[in-house]
Scaffold this motif. Structure first.
Motif, mmCIF file in Angstrom:
data_model
loop_
_atom_site.group_PDB
_atom_site.id
_atom_site.type_symbol
_atom_site.label_atom_id
_atom_site.label_comp_id
_atom_site.label_asym_id
_atom_site.label_seq_id
_atom_site.Cartn_x
_atom_site.Cartn_y
_atom_site.Cartn_z
ATOM 1 N N THR A 31 9.061 49.455 38.478
ATOM 2 C CA THR A 31 9.681 48.409 39.301
ATOM 3 C C THR A 31 10.850 49.002 40.090
ATOM 4 O OG1 THR A 31 11.350 47.724 37.706
ATOM 5 C CG2 THR A 31 9.134 46.764 37.461
ATOM 6 N N ASP A 32 11.514 48.147 40.855
ATOM 7 C CA ASP A 32 12.669 48.584 41.645
ATOM 8 C C ASP A 32 13.854 48.942 40.757
ATOM 9 O OD1 ASP A 32 11.730 45.862 41.564
ATOM 10 O OD2 ASP A 32 13.672 45.242 42.360
ATOM 11 N N GLU A 33 13.764 48.696 39.439
ATOM 12 C CA GLU A 33 14.878 49.083 38.555
ATOM 13 C C GLU A 33 14.608 50.422 37.852
ATOM 14 O OE1 GLU A 33 15.622 46.414 35.258
ATOM 15 O OE2 GLU A 33 13.631 46.730 34.423
ATOM 16 N N THR A 34 13.437 51.011 38.061
ATOM 17 C CA THR A 34 13.079 52.237 37.324
ATOM 18 C C THR A 34 13.787 53.452 37.934
ATOM 19 O OG1 THR A 34 10.907 51.265 36.954
ATOM 20 C CG2 THR A 34 11.164 53.596 36.423
ATOM 21 N N ARG A 35 14.554 54.151 37.101
ATOM 22 C CA ARG A 35 15.338 55.305 37.571
ATOM 23 C C ARG A 35 14.861 56.596 36.924
ATOM 24 N NH1 ARG A 35 19.924 53.801 40.422
ATOM 25 N NH2 ARG A 35 20.010 51.537 40.569
ATOM 26 N N TYR A 36 15.174 57.697 37.592
ATOM 27 C CA TYR A 36 14.779 59.026 37.123
ATOM 28 C C TYR A 36 15.793 59.559 36.118
ATOM 29 C CZ TYR A 36 13.763 64.049 37.342
ATOM 30 O OH TYR A 36 13.472 65.345 37.025
ATOM 31 N N VAL A 37 15.287 60.112 35.008
ATOM 32 C CA VAL A 37 16.126 60.729 33.977
ATOM 33 C C VAL A 37 15.748 62.210 33.923
ATOM 34 C CG1 VAL A 37 16.739 60.702 31.527
ATOM 35 C CG2 VAL A 37 16.127 58.549 32.682
ATOM 36 N N ALA A 38 16.576 63.054 34.516
ATOM 37 C CA ALA A 38 16.216 64.467 34.707
ATOM 38 C C ALA A 38 16.143 65.247 33.399
ATOM 39 C CB ALA A 38 17.213 65.124 35.657
ATOM 40 N N MET A 73 13.343 55.639 41.300
ATOM 41 C CA MET A 73 12.151 56.464 41.535
ATOM 42 C C MET A 73 11.472 56.072 42.831
ATOM 43 S SD MET A 73 11.246 58.833 39.318
ATOM 44 C CE MET A 73 9.471 58.909 39.149
ATOM 45 N N GLN A 74 11.116 57.080 43.600
ATOM 46 C CA GLN A 74 10.341 56.885 44.821
ATOM 47 C C GLN A 74 9.790 58.245 45.248
ATOM 48 O OE1 GLN A 74 12.827 56.135 48.403
ATOM 49 N NE2 GLN A 74 14.489 55.946 46.923
ATOM 50 N N GLY A 75 9.004 58.270 46.334
ATOM 51 C CA GLY A 75 8.463 59.537 46.816
ATOM 52 C C GLY A 75 6.966 59.422 47.053
ATOM 53 N N GLN A 76 6.411 60.463 47.692
ATOM 54 C CA GLN A 76 5.012 60.367 48.141
ATOM 55 C C GLN A 76 4.012 60.288 46.993
ATOM 56 O OE1 GLN A 76 3.290 63.880 49.924
ATOM 57 N NE2 GLN A 76 5.011 65.153 49.276
ATOM 58 N N HIS A 77 4.383 60.794 45.813
ATOM 59 C CA HIS A 77 3.455 60.710 44.670
ATOM 60 C C HIS A 77 3.600 59.408 43.888
ATOM 61 C CE1 HIS A 77 1.859 64.770 45.072
ATOM 62 N NE2 HIS A 77 3.071 65.086 45.494
ATOM 63 N N PHE A 78 4.546 58.564 44.329
ATOM 64 C CA PHE A 78 4.800 57.287 43.652
ATOM 65 C C PHE A 78 4.838 56.168 44.706
ATOM 66 C CE2 PHE A 78 7.096 60.834 41.651
ATOM 67 C CZ PHE A 78 6.439 60.886 40.420
ATOM 68 N N PRO A 79 3.724 55.956 45.419
ATOM 69 C CA PRO A 79 3.771 55.037 46.561
ATOM 70 C C PRO A 79 4.005 53.574 46.143
ATOM 71 C CG PRO A 79 1.513 55.746 46.112
ATOM 72 C CD PRO A 79 2.395 56.567 45.219
ATOM 73 N N VAL A 80 4.611 52.836 47.077
ATOM 74 C CA VAL A 80 4.777 51.392 46.903
ATOM 75 C C VAL A 80 3.395 50.748 46.969
ATOM 76 C CG1 VAL A 80 5.682 49.273 47.950
ATOM 77 C CG2 VAL A 80 7.092 51.348 47.891
ATOM 78 N N VAL A 128 13.545 62.645 43.689
ATOM 79 C CA VAL A 128 14.882 62.037 43.707
ATOM 80 C C VAL A 128 15.780 62.750 42.700
ATOM 81 C CG1 VAL A 128 13.990 59.791 44.430
ATOM 82 C CG2 VAL A 128 14.281 60.264 41.981
ATOM 83 N N ALA A 129 17.087 62.471 42.815
ATOM 84 C CA ALA A 129 18.062 63.109 41.913
ATOM 85 C C ALA A 129 18.214 62.278 40.635
ATOM 86 C CB ALA A 129 19.405 63.239 42.621
ATOM 87 N N ASP A 130 18.757 62.911 39.621
ATOM 88 C CA ASP A 130 18.987 62.253 38.326
ATOM 89 C C ASP A 130 19.703 60.912 38.535
ATOM 90 O OD1 ASP A 130 19.024 62.012 35.573
ATOM 91 O OD2 ASP A 130 20.916 63.106 35.345
#
Ligand SMILES: O=C(O)CCC(=O)C(=O)O
Length: 262
Positions: A225-232, A250-257, A244-246
């Motif tokens: 969801t829009d609350e999911t963040r990356y944990v490096a 999360m977003q990017g071409q491998h994680f499309p909307v 994305v940075a720590d």
């Protein structure tokens, strides 16, 4: 679209059997694509998924796992945008944006297909936080206990991260009747081909061996969801694809909307 009662049921149990989302023709096309991608796994001229292997490591009890088949197959690419699944996923998560985290084929061949041991998804995804993801599991065969349908423990999504406890279980049948004074009920979840089944990322689940004469093919679509963040600090097979940075969303071409609130 799910009813209010269904959404409430999901909140109570941590899982929900949805309705039929694929036609017979779509199921057949996806089965053929699955077989093609597994067959082509060493073909340098074919588009490849992120992972394609027998995850049990034992050729006598195989479970074929294909991660991100959507990046190797156009019909599976289209599936991640399925409008009914996306809309229902938005109802279950309350999200205003949904992205695909990854997908995952789990194919248990007839008679030999192995066990997928009891687990929770979120602790196995330590590069994501918070642990609120929801998955849509779509059956490509009729699945029942004899060919390895999933089982769920209702309410277990409210018991926190218990992966150490689940990892310590000695086998598929070793689930105790109680956990920390709470009753533990194992509920098999039979699903007809073309139907979707939803589960929360903290719900205890797994699937027994396929002892039948029928294959058990299915694809799980794991969403963020829009609350999911990356944990490096974590590790995961999808980590090399994170852009994305720590601490960032999360977003990017491998994680499309796949869905946005209208
Ligand atoms: O397909 C299975 O048996 C298990 C799938 C699973 O663990 C999941 O979708 O999270």
């Amino acid at each position: 679209m799910l009813s209010t009662d269904q959404v409430e049921q999901f909140k109570t149990d941590g899982y929900l059997r949805g309705g039929r989302v694929l036609s017979d023709e779509q199921i057949e096309a996806l089965r053929e694509e699955m077989a093609r991608v597994v067959r082509d796994r060493d073909n340098p001229d074919a588009a490849q998924p992120v992972l394609c292997h027998n995850f049990t490591g034992n050729p006598d009890t195989p479970v074929w796992q294909v991660v991100n088949i959507w990046e190797a197959s156009e019909p599976f690419h289209q599936l991640i945008f399925h409008p009914t699944i996306a809309e229902e996923m938005a109802q279950l998560t309350g999200a205003s944006t949904l992205r695909i985290w990854h997908d995952q084929i789990q194919y248990k061949p007839a008679a030999t297909g192995g066990v997928n041991m009891w687990h929770q998804d979120a602790p196995l995804w330590p590069i994501l936080a918070p642990m609120t993801e929801v998955s849509a599991w779509v059956a490509l065969d009729d699945v029942a206990p004899d060919n390895g349908c999933m089982s769920m423990v209702p309410g277990s999504h409210r018991w926190g991260n218990q992966i150490a406890f689940l990892n310590a279980l000695s086998g598929w049948d070793a689930m105790p009747a109680e956990f920390e004074d709470k009753p533990v009920e194992v509920r098999p979840c039979p699903v007809q081909k073309g139907e979707v089944h939803y589960h929360h990322a903290l719900t205890w689940h797994g699937s027994p061996a396929n002892t039948s004469a029928r294959p058990r093919r299915a694809i799980a679509l794991h969403f963020m969801t829009d609350e999911t963040r990356y944990v490096a600090s974590g590790e995961h097979v999808m980590k090399p694809f994170v852009e994305v940075a720590d601490g960032e969303v999360m977003q990017g071409q491998h994680f499309p909307v796949v869905w946005e609130k209208p």
